[in-house]
Write an enzyme that holds these catalytic residues in place. Sequence first.
Site, short mmCIF file in Angstrom:
data_model
loop_
_atom_site.label_atom_id
_atom_site.label_comp_id
_atom_site.label_asym_id
_atom_site.label_seq_id
_atom_site.Cartn_x
_atom_site.Cartn_y
_atom_site.Cartn_z
N THR A 16 -25.85 125.49 30.31
CA THR A 16 -27.05 125.61 31.16
C THR A 16 -26.73 126.29 32.50
O THR A 16 -27.63 126.51 33.30
CB THR A 16 -27.64 124.22 31.44
OG1 THR A 16 -26.58 123.40 31.96
CG2 THR A 16 -28.21 123.58 30.19
N GLY A 17 -25.45 126.58 32.75
CA GLY A 17 -25.05 127.17 34.03
C GLY A 17 -25.12 128.68 34.02
O GLY A 17 -25.43 129.31 33.00
N VAL B 21 -22.62 131.04 34.42
CA VAL B 21 -21.63 131.70 33.56
C VAL B 21 -21.91 131.36 32.10
O VAL B 21 -21.83 132.23 31.22
CB VAL B 21 -20.18 131.30 33.96
CG1 VAL B 21 -19.18 131.83 32.95
CG2 VAL B 21 -19.86 131.83 35.35
N ARG C 184 -27.41 114.98 32.04
CA ARG C 184 -28.71 115.32 32.67
C ARG C 184 -29.48 116.32 31.82
O ARG C 184 -30.70 116.32 31.78
CB ARG C 184 -28.50 115.97 34.05
CG ARG C 184 -27.92 115.11 35.12
CD ARG C 184 -27.80 115.93 36.42
NE ARG C 184 -26.83 117.04 36.33
CZ ARG C 184 -25.52 116.90 36.54
NH1 ARG C 184 -25.03 115.71 36.86
NH2 ARG C 184 -24.70 117.93 36.46
N CYS D 274 -12.28 135.18 38.85
CA CYS D 274 -13.06 136.43 38.78
C CYS D 274 -12.48 137.55 39.66
O CYS D 274 -12.35 138.70 39.22
CB CYS D 274 -14.51 136.16 39.16
SG CYS D 274 -14.69 135.09 40.60
N GLY E 124 -20.97 133.74 42.15
CA GLY E 124 -19.70 133.13 41.77
C GLY E 124 -19.63 131.65 42.09
O GLY E 124 -18.76 130.94 41.57
N LYS F 119 -5.50 131.59 44.71
CA LYS F 119 -5.64 131.89 43.28
C LYS F 119 -5.28 133.36 43.06
O LYS F 119 -4.57 133.71 42.11
CB LYS F 119 -7.09 131.67 42.81
CG LYS F 119 -7.52 130.23 42.69
CD LYS F 119 -9.01 130.19 42.30
CE LYS F 119 -9.64 128.87 42.65
NZ LYS F 119 -11.12 128.90 42.56
N HIS G 141 -18.62 141.39 42.52
CA HIS G 141 -17.63 141.29 43.60
C HIS G 141 -17.07 142.69 43.90
O HIS G 141 -16.84 143.48 42.98
CB HIS G 141 -16.43 140.43 43.18
CG HIS G 141 -16.73 138.97 42.99
ND1 HIS G 141 -17.94 138.39 43.29
CD2 HIS G 141 -15.93 137.96 42.55
CE1 HIS G 141 -17.88 137.09 43.04
NE2 HIS G 141 -16.68 136.80 42.58
N ASN H 291 -19.01 139.92 38.45
CA ASN H 291 -18.15 138.73 38.39
C ASN H 291 -18.55 137.77 37.29
O ASN H 291 -17.73 137.00 36.80
CB ASN H 291 -18.17 138.00 39.75
CG ASN H 291 -19.56 137.67 40.22
OD1 ASN H 291 -20.37 138.58 40.46
ND2 ASN H 291 -19.87 136.41 40.34
#
Length: 340
Positions: free
Chosen positions: A9-10, A12, A37, A126, A157, A208, A237, A310
């Site tokens: 559901t996000g 990405v 949820r 990313c 992002g 990172k 990006h 990204n």
Amino acid sequence: MKVAVVGATGLVGGVMRKVLEERQFPVQSFLPVASERSAGKSIGFQSKTYTVIGLEEAVAARPDIALFSAGGSTSREWAPRFAEAGTIVIDNSSAWRMDPRVPLVVPEINGEIVKADDRIIANPNCSTIQMVMALAPLHRAYGIKRIVVSTYQSFTGTGMKAVKQYELESKGFEVDAAEMAYPYPIFENCLPHCDIFLDNGYTKEEMKMVNETRKILDDPEIAITATAVRVPVHGGHSESVNVELKQSFELADVVRLLEQTPGIAVQDDLQKPDYPMPLTAKDRDEVFVGRIRRDESADHALNLWVVADNLRKGAATNAVQIAQHLLGRGLVKAPGLTAS
Ligand code: A2P
């Protein structure tokens, strides 16, 4: 095969579904997974409607592949449980990337490091993916001594919450502190603050880029310093990359090398003018490289401007490419495709 998207559901997760469809990945059975949820909500995939399920139900279904993009804590807890059930997890969070047992993969660069018994494979950050896509061919040809990178990173992002913050601010609404993804407005602003601050004064995002680049290019000696900045941009990006090589080079050779690299699109015509931008990189899978020029202040040094979507090459596309790579090498079996 049976494919789960954890975090379906996000932002990405949504692009992962789209890229699986576009690339006609052989999905016989699709499992959209999210938090409790969202359990019971409907999600479309390949012109069918599926019901969102929770993690317990998904692990019990023993998918062949699970693409994870539901945050680090979900990955830390659940990736090993899926792996124990025999699922190959391709994880988009930072939870497993620096674990020496876990391959950190950009298929065009180091897909061959995946072994038959790997059950968790990490998808890099990313900003790191698009930078190493441009730098890996230069590293192979000339050796990289030092990288200085500054990023201009899309708010997408940070996920759904950041997109909502931007949309409300751009329409002139005050946003409640609890609804804000960032400590300050992102609309008409730049925040030199991606992810959390660490003890050394860098952000986690900046470190990172340092650590993941060394791991992917398999060279702990490369000196790297990064400044990561969040900008009010939707499509992708951008990165200003200064790179010092170990050997001398001809600029025309560098351009040719990049033009010949699969996954890279050189966009560098100063007359038009034509150069990479998030507006034109949006919804594309390539990493766009332009403003390729000699750094006249140092020996063997170059400046590049690198832009990518990204959510695609920086996240969903790279994850699906890893799954395709596994399929291509027979490390995961598609029932309908392995009869011969
Ligand atoms: P949900 O929509 O149910 O919260 P984004 O980064 O765009 O905000 O998306 C995060 C994704 O990760 C969403 O699909 C979200 O589901 C999912 N997610 C967040 N926390 C969990 C969790 N504890 N268990 C499973 N999925 C989670």
